[in-house]
Write a protein that holds these residues in place. Structure first.
Motif, PDB file in Angstrom:
ATOM      1  N   THR A 118       0.960  -1.208  -0.116  1.00 30.42           N
ATOM      2  CA  THR A 118       0.042   0.066  -0.037  1.00 30.42           C
ATOM      3  C   THR A 118       0.813   1.177   0.022  1.00 30.42           C
ATOM      4  N   LEU A 119       0.363   2.531  -0.301  1.00 27.60           N
ATOM      5  CA  LEU A 119       0.704   3.557  -0.298  1.00 27.60           C
ATOM      6  C   LEU A 119       0.274   4.064   1.075  1.00 27.60           C
ATOM      7  N   PRO A 120       1.291   4.081   2.134  1.00 24.65           N
ATOM      8  CA  PRO A 120       0.915   4.495   3.513  1.00 24.65           C
ATOM      9  C   PRO A 120       0.168   5.824   3.868  1.00 24.65           C
ATOM     10  N   THR A 121      -0.743   5.680   4.717  1.00 26.31           N
ATOM     11  CA  THR A 121      -1.128   7.316   4.798  1.00 26.31           C
ATOM     12  C   THR A 121      -0.197   8.129   5.576  1.00 26.31           C
ATOM     13  N   GLU A 122       0.665   7.419   6.232  1.00 23.24           N
ATOM     14  CA  GLU A 122       1.791   8.366   6.751  1.00 23.24           C
ATOM     15  C   GLU A 122       2.580   9.223   5.830  1.00 23.24           C
ATOM     16  N   ILE A 123       2.469   9.103   4.530  1.00 20.34           N
ATOM     17  CA  ILE A 123       3.020   9.901   3.567  1.00 20.34           C
ATOM     18  C   ILE A 123       2.813  11.208   3.714  1.00 20.34           C
ATOM     19  N   GLY A 124       1.400  11.535   4.096  1.00 14.47           N
ATOM     20  CA  GLY A 124       0.877  12.828   4.370  1.00 14.47           C
ATOM     21  C   GLY A 124       1.416  13.658   5.540  1.00 14.47           C
ATOM     22  N   LYS A 125       2.235  13.127   6.072  1.00 17.33           N
ATOM     23  CA  LYS A 125       2.916  13.960   7.296  1.00 17.33           C
ATOM     24  C   LYS A 125       4.117  14.546   6.948  1.00 17.33           C
ATOM     25  N   ILE A 126       4.557  14.200   5.630  1.00 16.57           N
ATOM     26  CA  ILE A 126       5.941  14.831   5.310  1.00 16.57           C
ATOM     27  C   ILE A 126       5.485  16.007   4.276  1.00 16.57           C
ATOM     28  N   LEU A 144      -2.616  16.289   2.176  1.00 10.71           N
ATOM     29  CA  LEU A 144      -1.903  17.195   3.212  1.00 10.71           C
ATOM     30  C   LEU A 144      -0.478  17.620   2.486  1.00 10.71           C
ATOM     31  N   LEU A 145      -0.078  17.208   1.435  1.00 11.00           N
ATOM     32  CA  LEU A 145       1.054  17.630   0.775  1.00 11.00           C
ATOM     33  C   LEU A 145       0.989  18.786   0.013  1.00 11.00           C
ATOM     34  N   SER A 146       1.225  19.971   0.747  1.00  9.39           N
ATOM     35  CA  SER A 146       0.606  21.383   0.360  1.00  9.39           C
ATOM     36  C   SER A 146       1.524  21.992  -0.534  1.00  9.39           C
ATOM     37  N   ASN A 147       2.951  21.381  -0.347  1.00  9.63           N
ATOM     38  CA  ASN A 147       4.175  21.756  -1.066  1.00  9.63           C
ATOM     39  C   ASN A 147       4.546  20.897  -2.093  1.00  9.63           C
ATOM     40  N   LEU A 168      -6.365  19.737  -3.220  1.00 12.58           N
ATOM     41  CA  LEU A 168      -5.795  20.566  -2.276  1.00 12.58           C
ATOM     42  C   LEU A 168      -4.326  20.715  -2.785  1.00 12.58           C
ATOM     43  N   LEU A 169      -4.031  19.944  -3.578  1.00 12.78           N
ATOM     44  CA  LEU A 169      -2.555  20.088  -4.261  1.00 12.78           C
ATOM     45  C   LEU A 169      -2.214  20.961  -5.053  1.00 12.78           C
ATOM     46  N   GLN A 170      -2.554  22.524  -4.547  1.00 10.07           N
ATOM     47  CA  GLN A 170      -2.669  23.490  -5.776  1.00 10.07           C
ATOM     48  C   GLN A 170      -1.239  23.881  -6.132  1.00 10.07           C
ATOM     49  N   ASN A 171      -0.179  23.401  -5.439  1.00 18.44           N
ATOM     50  CA  ASN A 171       1.266  23.723  -6.292  1.00 18.44           C
ATOM     51  C   ASN A 171       1.659  22.832  -7.191  1.00 18.44           C
ATOM     52  N   LEU A 172       0.862  21.789  -7.443  1.00 16.48           N
ATOM     53  CA  LEU A 172       1.168  20.932  -8.445  1.00 16.48           C
ATOM     54  C   LEU A 172       1.682  21.594  -9.869  1.00 16.48           C
ATOM     55  N   GLU A 173       2.732  21.379 -10.600  1.00 18.83           N
ATOM     56  CA  GLU A 173       2.891  22.085 -11.685  1.00 18.83           C
ATOM     57  C   GLU A 173       2.889  20.945 -13.017  1.00 18.83           C
ATOM     58  N   GLN A 174       2.980  21.277 -14.075  1.00 18.92           N
ATOM     59  CA  GLN A 174       3.132  20.559 -15.297  1.00 18.92           C
ATOM     60  C   GLN A 174       2.140  19.375 -15.604  1.00 18.92           C
TER      61      GLN A 174
END
Length: 204
Positions: free
Chosen positions: A28-36, A59-62, A83-89
């Protein structure tokens, strides 16, 4: 590299980039990824991940670049992706097992110039909110189960390539489609289109 992504990944608070593409990673892609929260690059494509996309990704706003295509990811696209509004390209969610509708929140990704949702099992209609993706030049929703055209006049002078082939579209070709002066490639084969070609085809 094989094996799974450990939940402890969320403890690396200063991590800015995680590149795991083209390996044999499963689980799985762990939910903890959102803590970074410092994460800017997350490349997980071409693996064997077998889970949903956790809502914690929102949660990965950057996050600037997110690649997860060509995995065994299933379920719906979480609304939190908006919410990932800094995603580019490019946002590429192709070649997986995604189902359900495309969330309207995806229209909040205004820095994306290419959106690829091809080769999934996405259904119903594409939300008109996608027109808010004001930088979108490339749209590929081929090989899904969509039933209508998503295009809006507001994409005029922006959208260059649109691939809606291999879906379940049964409607007539809307005249507005041919008002998109920037369009250079339109792929709508392998559908069940009705009616005749609009006279405005010649204006393309």
């Amino acid at each position: 590299i094989n094996g799974t992504i450990p939940t402890e990944i969320g403890l690396i608070k200063s991590l800015a980039a995680l590149f795991l593409s083209e390996n044999s990673i499963n689980g799985t892609l762990p939910t903890e990824i959102g803590k970074i929260e410092s994460l800017q690059f997350l490349f997980l494509d071409n693996n064997f991940l077998n889970s949903t996309i956790p809502t914690e990704v929102g949660l990965l706003s950057n996050l600037n670049h997110f690649r997860i295509f060509s995995n065994n990811i299933y379920g719906t696209i979480p609304t939190e992706i908006g919410l990932l509004q800094n995603l580019e390209q490019v946002l590429n969610l192709s070649s997986m097992f995604l189902t359900g509708m495309v969330p309207t929140e995806m229209g909040m990704l205004r820095k994306i110039n290419a959106l690829d949702l091809s080769s999934n099992s996405l259904t119903s209609v594409l939300p008109t909110h996608l027109v808010n993706m004001s930088s979108l030049e490339y749209l590929n929703v081929s090989n899904n189960k969509f039933v209508s055209f998503p295009l809006e006049e507001e994409w005029n002078n922006i959208l260059e390539t649109c691939d809606m082939s291999h879906n379940q579209i049964e409607q007539e070709i809307p005249k507005e489609l041919f008002g998109l002066s920037s369009l250079t490639a339109l792929l709508i084969s392998n559908n069940s289109l009705k009616g005749t070609m609009p006279d405005s085809l010649g204006s393309l």
